[in-house]
Design a protein around this motif. Structure first.
Motif, PDB file in Angstrom:
ATOM      1  N   THR A 375      37.656  41.233  39.858  1.00 24.52           N
ATOM      2  CA  THR A 375      37.718  39.738  40.196  1.00 24.52           C
ATOM      3  C   THR A 375      36.758  38.914  39.874  1.00 24.52           C
ATOM      4  OG1 THR A 375      39.695  40.209  41.609  1.00 24.52           O
ATOM      5  CG2 THR A 375      38.634  38.140  41.893  1.00 24.52           C
ATOM      6  N   HIS A 401      39.442  34.730  45.130  1.00 26.38           N
ATOM      7  CA  HIS A 401      38.446  33.916  44.298  1.00 26.38           C
ATOM      8  C   HIS A 401      38.078  32.634  45.314  1.00 26.38           C
ATOM      9  CE1 HIS A 401      41.020  35.352  41.067  1.00 26.38           C
ATOM     10  NE2 HIS A 401      39.752  35.402  40.487  1.00 26.38           N
ATOM     11  N   SER A 464      44.385  33.507  38.095  1.00 27.01           N
ATOM     12  CA  SER A 464      43.776  33.078  39.282  1.00 27.01           C
ATOM     13  C   SER A 464      44.772  31.981  39.955  1.00 27.01           C
ATOM     14  CB  SER A 464      42.120  32.530  39.364  1.00 27.01           C
ATOM     15  OG  SER A 464      41.772  31.813  40.536  1.00 27.01           O
ATOM     16  N   SER A 532      45.779  37.525  41.884  1.00 33.17           N
ATOM     17  CA  SER A 532      44.533  36.891  42.074  1.00 33.17           C
ATOM     18  C   SER A 532      44.680  35.634  43.100  1.00 33.17           C
ATOM     19  CB  SER A 532      43.784  36.285  40.660  1.00 33.17           C
ATOM     20  OG  SER A 532      43.859  37.150  40.058  1.00 33.17           O
TER      21      SER A 532
END
Length: 588
Positions: A375, A401, A464, A532
């Motif tokens: 990630t 994130h 994401s 994500s």
């Protein structure tokens, strides 16, 4: 007369409308309007994602090299050792307008020097496009304490209200450290020590140089960016690794296969000592977080804002509501703990992108060994942060994130990536066999990895949910990565347009991980559909934090969050004061 009577008779014979019927009619009309508005809102995507706001135009500026040489007579934050573990967190402010008032500041962090009140860093920070109107540099000195919050040791401000071709710069100038924001305890310890020794001074200084390298080339006058050096660091968290109960490649002796570049430095040890230390370190359970400063400028098109996929998300990024402040501080805490420089952190730098720099990146991600998926988040200044992600172990992070970005409202790009080794460097990565999924020989898991970047491809996507990067900008991302990782083949995937191919390739990565063993001691949770974004997890945790005490586990979680907030109180107060942009003042 007869007509009038007839009309009156007809009116009398018709039933009179009831008052409640009129109210009901109005309610139905309002309900129809409300449902129409609701349908419009459903059709409209949540706010955030790609922001097309252009960079404000300005004349090209100048490239400066700032050097943080050393500090003298710092306070003693550690009572036991009568010393400190100091590092500098620097921030550069100019009067250039930003695209958004919440854009992150230009910042730079030095490595931590252990047990010293007279640390020597000699760290360089090269910045492009500083305007002729000058700059304000704020250097905050901290004592790092991984077990607690970092104590502020003082500030140094450098103000220059104008630069030009003939500006002479600043040459190893002493700047007095301001104690106002420093730790009272640390200065008290030094004050007591100075009573017993005339050699111990109460006031410290920071030695800084600023060199003018010339006018910045290109038409990028509207923003400043980091040119170099391309610094990297790898951070280990054994406690998180032990929670996973797994081992990484070092357990099988694979650490000896991945030698670190000659310019790697950790406490000034010899290369042989470094190799042994790293091997021993990687042989234990340890979560690994990585940072790599890429050479700017980041393409101006790469500009994304968080997506308000849930009502509380805006409060989390802006710290407006109680729930938002709790989540914001928890994420800040997790970021600082995972990316802190402790005694196990390894780091180094490259003057500019090179083959050696690409090989260093491949070493950080263990080449193609283990089918790893990472990630990542890339900041607006080109700082690339990444950790491994996978199904086998889920760290209790509210959003991957968001944590990597340090809860920044705006970033450049985010998603996931993985490495594939090619059978031949002369064909496209999509037109030949790769490892994973095929055992093609000549590398992991049975042999050393080829020390040639052309045998590898970086497969990178925009998966994401937190920022939802625009897939149309993947070519811009690809060109930027090709510049910074020369020799490496870059393949981009759209998480929606290439969903089938991306899903197949990630499944192959996971299958390879199962086949090559449970070595993933450093990862974050990975889901199938929204791997994500963690939207459901964020929503659940926010509801728990707002809902009160509903069980012992929830009480423990609240207690933990409260402890983080209290532990970081001094640091948060200082950062709030420092977030105010400082306009250039009189020359210092």
């Amino acid at each position: 007369m007869e007509n009038e009577k007839t009309s009156q008779t007809k009116q009398a014979s018709q039933p009179k409308a009831h008052h409640s019927d009129a109210i009901a009619t109005k309610l139905f009309d309002l309900q129809d309007k409300k449902s129409h508005v609701t349908e419009k809102k459903k059709d409209k995507p949540p706010a955030g994602g790609h922001d097309e706001t252009p960079i404000p135009k300005a004349a090209p500026g100048f490239t400066l090299k700032i050097t943080f040489h050393r500090a003298l007579s710092l306070p003693m934050a550690d009572i036991n050792s009568l010393s400190s573990d100091p590092y500098i967190l620097a921030q550069l402010n100019t009067d250039l307008p930003t695209r958004h008032k919440k854009d992150p500041h230009m910042r730079f962090r030095t490595p931590t020097i252990r047990r010293s009140t007279n640390p020597v860093w000699n760290c360089e920070w090269v910045i492009a496009n500083v305007p002729a109107s000058g700059f304000a540099l704020k250097a905050r000195i901290y004592d790092e304490d991984p077990a607690d919050h970092d104590d502020r040791l003082g500030n140094v401000h450098v103000h220059v209200n104008g630069i030009g071709e003939s500006w002479g710069g600043i040459k190893e100038q002493d700047f007095r450290i301001k104690k106002r924001m420093g730790s009272k305890r640390a200065y008290l310890v030094r004050g007591c020590a100075s009573m017993f020794s005339s050699n111990i001074k109460l006031s410290g200084t920071l030695v800084i140089s600023v060199e003018l390298l010339g006018r910045t080339e290109g038409d990028y006058g509207g923003r400043v960016w980091t040119v170099g050096p391309c610094a990297w660091s790898q951070h280990f968290s054994p406690m998180i690794g032990r929670l996973a109960g797994t081992k990484d490649p070092g357990k099988d002796g694979a650490a000896e296969k991945y030698k670190y570049a000659p310019n790697m430095s950790i406490f000034n040890l010899s290369q042989s000592a470094i190799s042994i230390a790293v091997s021993l370190l990687i042989s234990s359970n340890s979560f690994q977080a990585n940072q790599f400063q890429l050479e700017g400028p980041v393409p101006s098109s790469l500009y994304h804002r968080y997506v308000e996929f849930k009502p509380f998300v805006a409060g989390m990024f802006n710290s407006k509501s109680l729930r938002g402040r709790i989540l914001n501080r928890a994420l800040h805490h997790q970021h600082s703990r995972i990316y802190n420089y402790d005694r196990t952190t390894v780091y180094g730098s490259f003057p500019s992108p090179s083959i050696d720099m690409t090989l260093k990146f491949l070493e950080l991600v263990h080449y193609d060994h283990g089918g790893r998926i990472y990630t990542y988040v890339m900041t607006l200044d080109g700082l690339w942060r990444f950790t491994e992600t996978g199904k086998e172990f889920g760290i209790d992070l509210l959003s991957k994130h968001t944590m990597h970005s340090d809860v920044n409202i705006y970033i450049a790009y985010s998603g996931e990536f993985f490495i594939r080794r090619l059978k031949t460097p002369h064909k496209s990565p999509l037109e030949q066999e790769t490892h994973p999924p095929v055992d093609i020989g000549g590398g992991p898991p049975h042999a050393d990895p080829p020390a040639d970047p052309s045998y590898y491809s970086l497969v990178i996507d925009n998966d994401s949910g937190t920022y939802r990067p625009n897939a149309k900008l993947l070519p811009d991302l690809k060109r930027f990565m090709q510049h910074n990782l020369p020799g490496l083949k870059i393949v981009t995937l759209d998480s929606q347009g290439d969903a089938e191919r991306m899903g197949k390739m990630k499944t192959e990565q996971r299958e390879r991980k199962k086949k090559e063993g449970s070595h993933q001691a450093y990862m974050q949770d990975d889901g199938d559909s929204m791997s994500s974004s963690d939207e459901e997890e964020l929503d659940r945790r926010a509801a728990e934090l707002e809902g009160g005490d509903k069980g012992n586990s929830q009480k423990k979680e609240k207690k933990g969050l409260r402890g983080w907030i209290e532990g970081d109180r001094d640091r948060e107060r200082g950062q709030t004061e420092d977030e105010i942009a400082v306009r250039p003042g009189p020359s210092g």
